[in-house]
Enzyme design. Structure first.
Site, short mmCIF file in Angstrom:
data_model
loop_
_atom_site.label_atom_id
_atom_site.label_comp_id
_atom_site.label_asym_id
_atom_site.label_seq_id
_atom_site.Cartn_x
_atom_site.Cartn_y
_atom_site.Cartn_z
N ASP A 52 31.08 53.36 76.61
CA ASP A 52 31.70 51.95 76.61
C ASP A 52 32.93 52.08 75.83
OD1 ASP A 52 30.63 52.31 74.15
OD2 ASP A 52 29.35 50.63 74.27
N SER A 53 33.37 53.40 75.17
CA SER A 53 34.78 53.60 74.54
C SER A 53 35.91 53.35 75.57
CB SER A 53 34.63 54.75 73.82
OG SER A 53 34.47 55.86 74.94
N ASP A 91 26.80 54.48 79.14
CA ASP A 91 26.55 53.47 78.33
C ASP A 91 26.18 52.03 78.73
OD1 ASP A 91 26.63 54.36 75.69
OD2 ASP A 91 28.67 54.57 75.50
N LYS A 121 22.42 55.00 78.20
CA LYS A 121 22.44 55.24 76.62
C LYS A 121 22.42 53.85 76.02
CE LYS A 121 26.18 56.88 74.02
NZ LYS A 121 26.49 55.68 73.14
N GLU A 123 22.30 51.59 72.00
CA GLU A 123 22.52 51.66 70.70
C GLU A 123 21.44 50.89 70.06
OE1 GLU A 123 26.49 50.55 69.62
OE2 GLU A 123 27.54 51.88 70.79
N GLU A 190 25.86 59.24 65.00
CA GLU A 190 27.37 59.01 64.73
C GLU A 190 27.48 58.69 63.40
OE1 GLU A 190 31.30 56.45 66.46
OE2 GLU A 190 29.34 56.38 67.63
#
Length: 272
Positions: A52-53, A91, A121, A123, A190
């Site tokens: 999602d970067s 993501d 993925k 978070e 991270e």
């Protein structure tokens, strides 16, 4: 390309697990489009993360929060078309899985069906464990993400190193074990202290991929635009630039402009 890489026709979660067990480090980079993904895959990268970067490097947003599920599926389907070997993880974007395990499952299924992804993925730890379990019931591989979780940036209020305090470090270890027990095939850590990341890698049996988490984990991931020096604004301590494509591209474009202005391009050989 090394022997083991050429022997693997397609990287799978099983092979990633085997890599951890034999002490072979896992290489992982982000990808958002067909052309770049093709280069990275041909170079022999193990895992590609459609991160999602993309919200930052492709769309110019300040955070990862604005990117939508439809946009992530668009980027992921572009990457998948290019890949013959790498395992592709996507993501699930902010707001598409938190707090509602049914929505989380729907989002994950859309990514797998519409993009052809190999896994997703998410978070977080205990806060999202119901969503993780629900996605896993559908047979969808899940990669966890702990430590600095950019989707929670407004909760943290800063991008500084996480889990330096004992309480947060303890929760991170518990969350890692929780994600492992649920059935995640791996976890990204991270921006946490190297010692803590190494401890997590030793205490869980699944692969641990670090970004700013030191050398004692099972693999490393970087944002490809940062690693290639396309972006110059972002220079954290953990980043190693392997090229300065910003300068290379600027030089090439400047030469093109000059040739056009000087009527040097196109020449006779470049005309019909």
């Amino acid at each position: 390309m090394s022997i083991h890489q050429s022997n693997i026709k397609r990287v799978t979660t099983h092979q990633l697990q085997a890599m951890k067990e034999r002490g072979e480090k896992i290489s992982m980079l982000t990808a958002y489009d067909y052309s770049m993904a093709r280069i990275l895959d041909n170079a022999g990268i193990d895992v590609l993360l459609v991160g999602d970067s993309a919200s930052n490097v492709m769309a110019g947003n300040e955070t990862t929060l604005p990117i939508t599920l439809d946009q992530m599926i668009y980027h992921a389907s572009s990457v998948i078309k290019a890949v013959k070997r790498a395992f592709v993880v996507v993501d699930i974007p902010f707001g598409s899985y938190q707090g509602n395990s049914s929505e989380a499952l729907r989002s994950a299924i859309r990514i797998m069906k519409e993009a052809g992804a190999h896994g997703v993925k998410v978070e977080g730890g205990s806060e999202i464990i119901e969503s993780v379990r629900r996605i896993l019931t559908a047979g969808i591989p899940v990669l966890g993400h702990l430590g600095l979780t950019p989707q929670s940036i407004y909760k943290f209020g800063t991008y500084t190193v996480r889990a330096k305090e004992e309480e947060e470090a303890q929760k991170l270890i518990e969350d890692a074990k929780l994600l492992e027990e649920a059935g995640c095939f791996g976890i990204v850590l991270e921006k946490i202290p190297a010692e803590l990341a190494g401890r997590v890698a030793r205490e869980v049996s699944i692969p641990i991929i670090g970004i700013g988490a030191g050398p004692e984990v099972d693999g490393q991931v970087l944002v490809v635009h940062d690693m290639l020096g396309i972006t110059h604004e972002f220079k954290p301590r953990f980043l190693r630039s392997y090229a300065d494509l910003n300068a290379v591209i600027t030089q090439a474009v400047s030469a093109f402009i000059e040739d056009v202005k000087n009527k040097d391009f196109p020449n006779e050989k470049e005309s019909y």
